[in-house]
Design an enzyme around this catalytic site. Sequence first.
Site, PDB file in Angstrom:
ATOM      1  N   ASP A  87      13.913  -5.130   7.887  1.00 46.25           N
ATOM      2  CA  ASP A  87      13.334  -4.695   6.644  1.00 46.25           C
ATOM      3  C   ASP A  87      13.533  -3.184   6.273  1.00 46.25           C
ATOM      4  O   ASP A  87      14.658  -3.090   6.386  1.00 46.25           O
ATOM      5  CB  ASP A  87      11.693  -4.897   7.054  1.00 46.25           C
ATOM      6  CG  ASP A  87      10.956  -5.291   5.627  1.00 46.25           C
ATOM      7  OD1 ASP A  87      10.517  -4.450   4.958  1.00 46.25           O
ATOM      8  OD2 ASP A  87      10.800  -6.672   5.547  1.00 46.25           O
ATOM      9  N   HIS A 131       6.761  -1.253   3.635  1.00 45.42           N
ATOM     10  CA  HIS A 131       6.965  -2.795   3.825  1.00 45.42           C
ATOM     11  C   HIS A 131       7.198  -2.926   4.924  1.00 45.42           C
ATOM     12  O   HIS A 131       6.604  -4.177   5.624  1.00 45.42           O
ATOM     13  CB  HIS A 131       8.137  -3.077   2.866  1.00 45.42           C
ATOM     14  CG  HIS A 131       8.305  -4.487   2.353  1.00 45.42           C
ATOM     15  ND1 HIS A 131       8.995  -5.326   3.172  1.00 45.42           N
ATOM     16  CD2 HIS A 131       7.629  -5.287   1.628  1.00 45.42           C
ATOM     17  CE1 HIS A 131       9.030  -6.553   2.566  1.00 45.42           C
ATOM     18  NE2 HIS A 131       7.844  -6.524   1.590  1.00 45.42           N
ATOM     19  N   SER A 181       6.476 -12.074   1.449  1.00 47.49           N
ATOM     20  CA  SER A 181       7.082 -11.168   2.368  1.00 47.49           C
ATOM     21  C   SER A 181       6.175 -10.955   3.607  1.00 47.49           C
ATOM     22  O   SER A 181       6.220 -10.790   4.639  1.00 47.49           O
ATOM     23  CB  SER A 181       7.158  -9.745   1.973  1.00 47.49           C
ATOM     24  OG  SER A 181       8.303  -9.682   1.161  1.00 47.49           O
TER      25      SER A 181
END
Lengths: 74, 589
Positions: free
Chosen positions: B144, B177, B345
């Site tokens: 990620d 994220h 996600s």
Amino acid sequence: MLSLQGTVQKSEMGAGTWALVASTGETYEIHRGAPQELLQNGLKVQVEGTVRQDVMTMAMIGPVLEVKRFEVIS
Amino acid sequence: MKRLLLAALLGIGLLLALANAPNLGAQGTYDSIALDFQETLTDAQIQQQVEAIAQRYHVTPQLNSAFSAADHLYVVSGNARLLKLLRHSDLRQSTESIDPNYIYQAFEIPNDPDYSKQWNLRAINMEAAWHQTKGSGVTVAIIDTGVTVVPDLKDTSFVPGYDFVNDSTDASDDNGHGTHIAGTIAQSTNNNFGVAGIAYEASLMPLKVLSQSGGGTVTDIAEAIRFAADHGAGVINISLGGGGDAAVMQEAIAYAHDKGVVIVAAAGNGNSNAAAFPSRYPNVIAVAALDASGVRAPYSNFGAGVDIAAPGGVIDGENAAGGILQHTIDDETGEPVFRAFQGTSMAAPHVAAVAALIESVGIKDPDTVTAILQQSARPVPDDALNHYGAGQLDADAAVKLAQQDHLDVKDFLRWLRDSGYLNLRFWVDGGAVALLPKLGMVLGSYLLAWLLRRYVPVLSLSLGAGLIAGSSGLFPLRGFYIFDLPQFPFRVLGSSIPELGGAIGGSAALNPLFASVLIPFMLVALLLGHPQWKWVAIGSCLGVAVCLAVSAIGSPQVLWLGSGAIARSYLLVNALLCFGLAKLGAQAS
């Protein structure tokens, strides 16, 4: 080179993600580094660019479109 | 012949009943047996019995507690075998009951103060699953934007990762994220701070492939997958997607899978009818997103390639309560912050973390882990567009299934997948069709034709075509997808005449115009004069009759008419009309 008409929209998927919703219905993710003048919510534009097959993103809202040229319609 | 057909129908009915029966063997666990002696016995008599048991079975019954003497309640350690022996002995006469001393389990409720806001963890049944495992001994790689050790990751264990964007061994996050995903998988839990994570005793391996702006190249991602496989990861989470088919990516996935790594990826957020790359590759579990009520999130991809669904959340304007809350960093300031995100996600790490729980109880083969995830998922009925894959993720059911002695992994499905069931041109949704009702419809329509055998050529091809079209359609086609193309043509081909009304939209409810005598009547009126086609028309009458009758009994869901007595009667009346029409048509010719 891809040429399409559509509307620029701020995406809800991740900070700083912008979408181009084409008049035909498909949603493209605008590749990072596009000019600031393009990134305005609701802007109708004619765009020329290429789809980056080699780029993946965390937003995943559609094919990644690298904008080469654009023209504001309204 | 008639008997044979009736026997076949009876057999199908029995199979249906068995398939739907609850698992009667599923009971609690116990390692001792409770003996409740009769109140009328004296202490001396009880002592005599206790000594007899000790002598005969080599176990010593003891009073359950200091308060048990008055009630004559004893416990003796033992299993099902001893229970059976005791129940069949003469002890029966002197006891009120001999029962398993079931162990009641408390749920694990973490003490993290904001745990109450994590609807997503309760939605996947975490409290019961935590009682059995917390994921220790398994490493989950997070491919990620990197992971920053925010305060609520302080007690979480990490193994060295890598930053493929800046070519550095420091894989810190500059976006938020990746850290958010790390939190869902293994946020420090029971630390009296912040929120909880799913497999919080697992180790995390941060691999940075996305830049601060959230994009990255296929080559970096492929290299990160190989890095994870080479450095002991048991599970890889890939919450990113897009681009196209790339050989480097496909090879990296095959490499990791061969090394025994479970690969989980987000299906994508385009609300489109196919999972994005890389989640659509074989041997990658593609995860669709659910909202807080367990329904597909409006942005989630669906259809071809989607394997399972998990909470991804929906944030409605300023109201973030429907999102997934974790501790991460602010993308502008880099400061730690509790923030709710939405997306596939967020759904993928739920599945990756539960995969880690499954591995931590000893299942290492990635195909078996995948099968357990899918078999334990809560199926969603009437999922014609494959919004949910195998269903909604259930951590408790998955861990329980993983701990069973005999795993019933569907070898047949694995074989199908390895030989073309799932590849990059087409995809088959194994759960799209309820097989038994369909087979019942086909057999039932042949049975009706047999009853009219004086008038109809039972074995003719044209009658057969009519029977199939009316009763079941070419139903195996219903679950067939070609990636990136609309699926409705297959749904139409896979539908019987009564189902055509809902086929394009993918609705499970029958449209009363199609699910009636109307179309068979038109067919008979148009084709009765033709020597061959008339049998198609008559066959379709019989097929529709059976389809409507089976629907009336099994799932009487009709548009505008509901699913109660009105819908049932409507379907049955039309079924009878269809049968009558077929009989009249057959007799006339």
